[in-house]
Design a protein around this motif. Structure first.
Motif, short mmCIF file in Angstrom:
data_model
loop_
_atom_site.label_atom_id
_atom_site.label_comp_id
_atom_site.label_asym_id
_atom_site.label_seq_id
_atom_site.Cartn_x
_atom_site.Cartn_y
_atom_site.Cartn_z
N VAL A 279 0.94 -1.17 -0.02
CA VAL A 279 -0.06 0.05 -0.02
C VAL A 279 0.90 1.16 0.03
O VAL A 279 1.87 1.24 1.01
N SER A 280 0.54 2.13 -0.78
CA SER A 280 1.49 3.20 -1.09
C SER A 280 0.68 4.50 -0.56
O SER A 280 -0.69 4.36 -0.30
N PHE A 281 1.30 5.60 -0.50
CA PHE A 281 0.48 6.79 0.09
C PHE A 281 0.57 7.90 -1.07
O PHE A 281 1.55 7.92 -1.81
N LEU A 286 0.97 7.09 -12.40
CA LEU A 286 1.96 6.30 -12.44
C LEU A 286 1.53 4.87 -11.88
O LEU A 286 1.77 3.78 -12.21
N LYS A 287 1.03 5.30 -10.42
CA LYS A 287 0.80 4.12 -9.58
C LYS A 287 -0.40 3.15 -9.89
O LYS A 287 -0.72 2.10 -9.65
N GLU A 288 -1.22 3.77 -11.16
CA GLU A 288 -2.29 3.10 -11.71
C GLU A 288 -1.87 2.00 -12.34
O GLU A 288 -2.62 1.12 -12.69
N VAL A 289 -0.66 2.14 -12.96
CA VAL A 289 -0.29 1.14 -13.89
C VAL A 289 0.93 0.11 -13.42
O VAL A 289 1.41 -0.83 -14.04
N VAL A 290 1.87 0.85 -12.48
CA VAL A 290 3.21 0.17 -11.99
C VAL A 290 2.62 -1.30 -11.55
O VAL A 290 1.69 -1.27 -10.64
N GLY A 292 0.82 -3.70 -12.42
CA GLY A 292 -0.58 -3.90 -12.64
C GLY A 292 -1.49 -3.03 -11.58
O GLY A 292 -2.65 -3.39 -11.57
N GLY A 293 -0.81 -2.07 -10.97
CA GLY A 293 -1.91 -1.07 -10.17
C GLY A 293 -1.49 -1.28 -8.88
O GLY A 293 -1.39 -2.44 -8.06
N ILE A 294 -1.25 -0.21 -8.16
CA ILE A 294 -0.75 -0.19 -6.77
C ILE A 294 -1.76 0.46 -5.93
O ILE A 294 -2.16 1.61 -6.18
N THR A 295 -2.00 -0.08 -4.98
CA THR A 295 -3.01 0.29 -3.81
C THR A 295 -2.57 1.57 -3.24
O THR A 295 -1.49 1.47 -2.69
N THR A 296 -3.35 2.52 -2.92
CA THR A 296 -2.86 3.79 -2.29
C THR A 296 -4.10 4.06 -1.04
O THR A 296 -5.06 4.04 -1.48
N ILE A 297 -3.52 4.92 -0.19
CA ILE A 297 -4.28 5.82 0.44
C ILE A 297 -3.84 7.00 0.33
O ILE A 297 -2.78 7.53 0.44
N LEU A 320 -11.77 23.11 6.54
CA LEU A 320 -12.19 22.18 5.66
C LEU A 320 -11.32 20.99 5.74
O LEU A 320 -10.18 21.01 4.92
N ARG A 321 -11.60 19.78 5.96
CA ARG A 321 -10.93 18.45 5.75
C ARG A 321 -11.32 17.96 4.51
O ARG A 321 -12.34 17.98 3.98
N ASN A 322 -10.05 17.90 3.74
CA ASN A 322 -10.31 17.18 2.45
C ASN A 322 -10.31 15.48 2.46
O ASN A 322 -9.70 15.00 3.26
N PRO A 323 -11.32 15.18 1.78
CA PRO A 323 -11.54 13.90 2.00
C PRO A 323 -10.35 12.99 1.29
O PRO A 323 -9.64 13.03 0.47
N SER A 324 -10.33 11.73 2.01
CA SER A 324 -9.45 10.63 1.59
C SER A 324 -9.94 9.41 1.68
O SER A 324 -10.89 9.13 2.15
N ARG A 325 -9.34 8.40 0.69
CA ARG A 325 -9.75 7.01 0.56
C ARG A 325 -8.72 6.14 0.37
O ARG A 325 -7.82 6.45 -0.05
N LEU A 326 -9.12 4.78 0.24
CA LEU A 326 -8.44 3.70 0.04
C LEU A 326 -8.85 3.40 -1.54
O LEU A 326 -9.92 3.19 -1.84
N ILE A 327 -7.83 3.25 -2.28
CA ILE A 327 -7.95 3.17 -3.82
C ILE A 327 -7.43 1.79 -4.09
O ILE A 327 -6.45 1.54 -4.04
N ARG A 328 -8.36 0.86 -4.39
CA ARG A 328 -7.95 -0.62 -4.39
C ARG A 328 -7.39 -0.96 -5.94
O ARG A 328 -8.13 -0.71 -6.94
#
Length: 332
Positions: A279-281, A286-290, A292-297, A320-328
């Motif tokens: 899991v990367s932050f 680039l992380k969409e394709v490295v 096969g795809g790197i999961t990110t927070i 204002l808090r900016n939203p964050s999510r787990l990208i699987r």
């Protein structure tokens, strides 16, 4: 020459500093219609600049009608209508791929009459202080990213409080300022809760936390989640000399460590998302394709830029808090 200011330490092109100096002289009332400005040769000699650099600045000022030239006499202020409603001082910690997304979104969301000068303090406290102090009085709006620095309220007191916006982190000593921020602890905790079904197949979760410029909240959110769910976990400062095992899932803030893990998995025939988790932050294209795809927070950096632009344009004083999510993706 007192109306022209050039600073070699700034990350702003010299021609732009000349233009900004003329604008600031007009805004401050020090330059009026009919006033003569230094000649091209004078500026070249004073600041050791090429003629091309100064000419680029003069040509832009002439194109906008701010100055004109009288043959044999020199350049004069022709108009004080600088056509800039806001001059924005934007101070980032550093430039990287996701900050570039934030910056681009911010610029694109502003009114065309806004002019932005961007600077970087590179986590250097003295540089941070110098840049803020030098900018005081020269801009209509100040956007400050304090990053890891605490107790900066005394430094920011040099700026008009009603024109200051804080970006990325919510600081206790800056709680009275408008801000668009990330809640790193809550973001990581919520992301792990969301991805609990993916994490259950791993024997151990490891967070690489080198400290320094990395937000401590990420580590706290990671530890809170693991302890509440009775998950074996570890926090390490680096991957140096670490024997990476099947059944482990790693949380890495550094792209360097991300690449190392991907290469290690390949060398040891460990399949990402099954034998080894990553899991990367901070998401990037680039992380969409490295691998096969790197999961990110990740927070939404484009939204952060848009929200900031709206606050600045509307002179909003919100926090204002900016939203964050787990990208699987396949790495988990």
């Amino acid at each position: 020459m007192k109306n022209i200011q050039i600073d070699d330490t700034l990350g702003v092109p010299k021609y732009r500093q000349i233009i900004n100096s003329i604008y600031q002289g007009i805004i401050n009332g020090k330059l009026k219609v009919g006033d003569k400005i230094p000649s091209l040769n004078q500026i070249c000699a004073e600041f050791d600049l090429s003629r091309d650099t100064v000419m680029v600045a003069f040509n832009e000022l002439k194109a906008k009608g701010i100055i004109n030239s009288i043959p044999g006499k020199g350049y004069y202020i022709n108009s004080t209508e600088v056509n800039v409603d806001q001059r924005i001082f934007l101070l980032f910690d550093e430039l990287n791929a996701f900050k570039e997304d934030l910056y681009t979104s911010f610029i694109n969301s502003l009114d065309i009459k806004s002019n932005v000068d961007i600077y970087f303090h590179h986590f250097n406290y003295q540089l941070f202080k110098d840049l803020v102090v030098e900018a005081a009085g020269s801009y209509t709006t100040y956007v400050i990213m304090p990053a890891t620095f605490d107790y900066t309220s005394d430094i920011l007191s040099a700026l008009p409080k009603e024109n200051v916006y804080i970006l990325d982190r919510l600081k206790e000593d800056l709680k009275d300022y408008p801000v668009v921020y990330q809640d790193f602890e809550a973001d990581v905790y919520s992301a792990l809760q969301e991805g609990k079904d993916l994490l259950e197949k791993y024997d151990k979760l490891i967070m690489v936390f080198p400290g320094g410029k990395e937000p401590e909240g990420r580590m706290l959110g990671f530890q809170k989640f693991c302890e509440e769910h009775g998950i074996e976990h570890e926090v390490v400062r680096s991957l140096i000399n670490r024997n990476i095992q099947k059944g482990e899932a790693y949380f890495v803030p550094s792209d360097r460590n991300l690449v190392k893990l991907v290469k290690t998995a390949d060398a040891n025939q460990l399949k990402l998302g099954e034998d080894l988790g990553i899991v990367s932050f901070n998401d990037t294209m680039l992380k969409e394709v490295v691998a096969g795809g790197i999961t990110t927070i990740s927070t939404d950096f484009e939204l952060m830029g848009t929200t900031l632009a709206e606050m600045v344009s509307e002179r909003s004083k919100k926090q204002l808090r900016n939203p964050s999510r787990l990208i699987r993706r396949s790495s988990l």
